[in-house]
Design a protein around this motif. Structure first.
Motif, short mmCIF file in Angstrom:
data_model
loop_
_atom_site.label_atom_id
_atom_site.label_comp_id
_atom_site.label_asym_id
_atom_site.label_seq_id
_atom_site.Cartn_x
_atom_site.Cartn_y
_atom_site.Cartn_z
N ARG A 35 0.84 -1.20 0.00
CA ARG A 35 0.00 0.00 0.00
C ARG A 35 0.87 1.25 0.00
O ARG A 35 0.73 2.14 -0.83
CB ARG A 35 -0.90 0.00 1.25
N GLN A 39 1.63 3.61 -3.37
CA GLN A 39 1.09 4.97 -3.35
C GLN A 39 2.20 6.01 -3.43
O GLN A 39 2.03 7.10 -3.96
CB GLN A 39 0.18 5.15 -2.12
N GLU A 74 11.74 12.34 -11.16
CA GLU A 74 10.49 11.86 -10.52
C GLU A 74 10.05 10.56 -11.20
O GLU A 74 9.63 9.61 -10.53
CB GLU A 74 9.36 12.88 -10.64
N ARG A 105 -4.09 5.37 -3.91
CA ARG A 105 -4.01 6.82 -3.84
C ARG A 105 -2.67 7.34 -4.41
O ARG A 105 -1.78 6.56 -4.70
CB ARG A 105 -4.08 7.27 -2.37
N SER A 108 -1.89 13.89 -1.90
CA SER A 108 -2.86 15.00 -2.06
C SER A 108 -2.24 16.22 -2.73
O SER A 108 -2.91 16.96 -3.44
CB SER A 108 -3.38 15.39 -0.67
N ASN A 134 10.02 13.69 5.15
CA ASN A 134 9.26 12.46 5.34
C ASN A 134 10.07 11.24 4.91
O ASN A 134 9.94 10.14 5.45
CB ASN A 134 7.97 12.56 4.50
N GLN A 135 10.97 11.41 3.96
CA GLN A 135 11.63 10.24 3.35
C GLN A 135 12.99 9.89 3.96
O GLN A 135 13.41 8.74 3.92
CB GLN A 135 11.77 10.45 1.84
N GLU A 157 16.21 14.17 -4.26
CA GLU A 157 15.23 15.15 -3.73
C GLU A 157 15.96 16.38 -3.20
O GLU A 157 15.46 17.50 -3.25
CB GLU A 157 14.40 14.53 -2.59
N SER A 204 -4.88 8.96 12.63
CA SER A 204 -4.15 8.14 11.65
C SER A 204 -4.33 6.66 11.98
O SER A 204 -3.79 6.17 12.97
CB SER A 204 -2.66 8.49 11.70
N HIS A 206 -3.04 4.11 10.56
CA HIS A 206 -1.90 3.23 10.29
C HIS A 206 -0.67 3.51 11.15
O HIS A 206 0.23 2.66 11.25
CB HIS A 206 -1.49 3.36 8.82
N LYS A 216 7.34 3.20 9.60
CA LYS A 216 7.30 4.62 9.95
C LYS A 216 8.18 4.78 11.18
O LYS A 216 8.01 4.09 12.17
CB LYS A 216 5.84 4.99 10.28
N ASN A 220 3.25 11.26 11.98
CA ASN A 220 2.91 12.32 11.03
C ASN A 220 3.14 13.70 11.66
O ASN A 220 3.75 14.58 11.05
CB ASN A 220 1.43 12.21 10.62
N1 3HC Z 1 -2.20 12.24 0.34
C1 3HC Z 1 -3.01 11.17 0.06
N2 3HC Z 1 -3.36 10.24 0.97
C2 3HC Z 1 -2.87 10.39 2.22
C3 3HC Z 1 -2.02 11.45 2.59
C4 3HC Z 1 -1.70 12.40 1.58
N3 3HC Z 1 -0.92 13.46 1.83
N4 3HC Z 1 -1.70 11.31 3.89
C5 3HC Z 1 -2.34 10.21 4.33
N5 3HC Z 1 -3.04 9.66 3.32
C6 3HC Z 1 -3.91 8.48 3.40
C7 3HC Z 1 -3.13 7.22 3.70
O1 3HC Z 1 -2.64 6.64 2.49
C8 3HC Z 1 -4.20 6.37 4.35
O2 3HC Z 1 -5.11 5.92 3.37
P1 3HC Z 1 -5.09 4.39 2.84
O3 3HC Z 1 -5.30 3.52 4.05
O4 3HC Z 1 -6.20 4.33 1.83
O5 3HC Z 1 -3.72 4.20 2.23
C9 3HC Z 1 -4.98 7.40 5.17
O6 3HC Z 1 -4.77 8.65 4.52
C10 3HC Z 1 -4.57 7.46 6.63
O7 3HC Z 1 -3.30 8.06 6.74
P2 3HC Z 1 -2.17 7.42 7.68
O8 3HC Z 1 -1.30 8.52 8.18
O9 3HC Z 1 -2.80 6.54 8.70
O10 3HC Z 1 -1.41 6.51 6.60
P3 3HC Z 1 0.16 6.19 6.49
O11 3HC Z 1 0.64 5.54 7.76
O12 3HC Z 1 0.33 5.46 5.22
O13 3HC Z 1 0.90 7.63 6.42
C11 3HC Z 1 2.12 8.84 4.73
C12 3HC Z 1 0.73 8.46 5.27
C13 3HC Z 1 2.85 9.68 5.78
C14 3HC Z 1 1.96 9.61 3.43
C15 3HC Z 1 2.91 7.53 4.50
O14 3HC Z 1 2.13 6.69 3.67
C16 3HC Z 1 4.25 7.75 3.84
O15 3HC Z 1 5.19 8.15 4.50
N6 3HC Z 1 4.35 7.42 2.52
C17 3HC Z 1 5.61 7.46 1.84
C18 3HC Z 1 5.94 8.85 1.40
C19 3HC Z 1 5.03 9.32 0.28
O16 3HC Z 1 4.20 8.62 -0.22
N7 3HC Z 1 5.22 10.58 -0.09
C20 3HC Z 1 4.46 11.14 -1.17
C21 3HC Z 1 4.81 12.61 -1.23
S1 3HC Z 1 5.06 13.07 -2.89
C22 3HC Z 1 6.64 12.65 -3.25
O17 3HC Z 1 7.37 12.08 -2.44
C23 3HC Z 1 7.15 13.02 -4.58
C24 3HC Z 1 8.28 14.01 -4.43
O18 3HC Z 1 8.90 14.07 -5.69
C25 3HC Z 1 7.79 15.35 -4.05
#
Ligand code: 3HC
Length: 311
Positions: A35, A39, A74, A105, A108, A134-135, A157, A204, A206, A216, A220
């Motif tokens: 997941r 995502q 990217e 997803r 956002s 975050n990363q 990044e 949250s 998760h 994690k 958050n």
């Molecule tokens: N956008 C979309 N969905 C989000 C979100 C966001 N900003 N923040 C949380 N959610 C969703 C989660 O996916 C979860 O939904 P799901 O069960 O359907 O997957 C729900 O909201 C509950 O959130 P939680 O905090 O409980 O979920 P997580 O433990 O997964 O934490 C997270 C969310 C911090 C985003 C974590 O998933 C994470 O660290 N992900 C890896 C980093 C990532 O995906 N970053 C994307 C940023 S863009 C990027 O990096 C590109 C760069 O080039 C800029």
């Protein structure tokens, strides 16, 4: 995978060592990683759209070259991450289907429009800055392939964040119109960047389990606070203000207090009601359909190569 071996799995986590693809792991651990990594990969791929919007209109060849390199990075991040997800036994095609059908997803943040050139700077400074915050902890994630993909992604990044900050600095030190354009972009990207870190810890579902599995490493809210503390002095250096009148240093906490985040907006964007959700997913589906011939040609070529080897 090998026989069920919860003790080894727990010992690996307790010792802060890495779980590898061939190790036994609980199904829920595997599902959580699929997941999150899928995502994350989708976010990288969709994230190309808002930035690419300015490639043909970059104000100089230098800025155009930097932006092209960033968008290309990217795409590469997406491919590393789909590769990491595939080590968990899922197929990339299925993950993309899930994205296209709204079953998975993407971040956002990419549902907001890039209205001016200054947005390219605000995205680099704030969005890539938030991504780094975050990363970097994800480089210590308990799942080996994800942690290792993060090491290289974080390096790239950092270049993204640096070029964005430098772009904004040039505008902020430029004409009054350029400064106003930079300020307008920061006003529009600040709050959505804070939402990238996810819902508040109390909401949250998760976080607790993901931290127990050392996927994690910080919650958050902890990472969001870390990001705010980094950005406030940077905004001062830029000579730009952050659109939050409640921002102030709290000596007791050792952090900046900030105003309330509009979680109704966050939920609306996650529901698909953000400014660009339709546009982003529509463009993604179109690109996937238009790229079918490339995938078919690559598969045909791979078959030919294989047949030649086995002939
Ligand atoms: N956008 C979309 N969905 C989000 C979100 C966001 N900003 N923040 C949380 N959610 C969703 C989660 O996916 C979860 O939904 P799901 O069960 O359907 O997957 C729900 O909201 C509950 O959130 P939680 O905090 O409980 O979920 P997580 O433990 O997964 O934490 C997270 C969310 C911090 C985003 C974590 O998933 C994470 O660290 N992900 C890896 C980093 C990532 O995906 N970053 C994307 C940023 S863009 C990027 O990096 C590109 C760069 O080039 C800029």
């Amino acid at each position: 995978a090998t026989d069920p071996d919860p003790d080894t799995f727990e010992r690996t986590l307790a010792a802060d060592e890495r779980v590898e693809p061939r190790d036994w792991m609980p199904d829920a651990y595997r599902a959580t990683l699929v997941r999150q990594i899928a995502q994350h990969a989708h976010s990288e791929i969709i994230g190309m759209q808002p930035e690419a919007n300015w490639i043909t209109r970059a104000p100089s060849l230098r800025r155009k070259a930097i932006l092209i390199a960033k968008v290309q990075d990217e795409a590469g991040h997406g491919l590393y991450l789909y590769g990491a997800a595939e080590t968990l036994g899922v197929a990339r095609e299925d993950l993309l289907d899930a994205l296209h059908e709204g079953r998975q997803r993407y971040s956002s943040i990419f549902n907001y429009p890039t209205l001016t050139w200054a947005d390219v700077g605000a995205i680099g400074w704030l969005v890539d800055g938030a991504a780094i915050t975050n990363q970097v902890p994800l480089c210590r994630c308990s799942y080996g392939p994800y942690a290792r993909a993060m090491v290289r992604i974080c390096k790239e990044e950092s270049f993204h964040q640096r070029q964005g900050y430098e772009l904004l600095l040039a505008l902020a030190k430029g004409t009054a119109a350029q400064r106003a354009m930079a300020q307008d972009a920061v006003d529009r990207w600040w709050w959505p960047s804070l939402m990238m870190f996810g819902p508040p810890d109390a909401e949250s579902p998760h976080t607790r389990q993901s931290m127990a599995w050392k996927i994690k490493r910080h919650s958050n809210d902890e990472l969001r606070q870390r990001f705010v503390d980094i950005c406030v002095p940077q905004a001062e250096t830029l000579g730009l203000t952050l659109p939050d009148p409640a921002l102030r240093w709290n000596e007791e906490r050792g952090h900046f207090d900030h105003g309330p985040i509009d979680w109704a907006e966050f939920k609306a964007v996650l529901r698909g009601a953000g400014p660009c959700n339709e546009q982003r997913i529509g463009q993604r589906r179109r690109a996937h359909a238009e790229g079918a011939w490339v995938r078919e040609a690559a598969a045909a070529y791979a078959r030919k190569q294989r047949d030649r080897r086995t002939a």
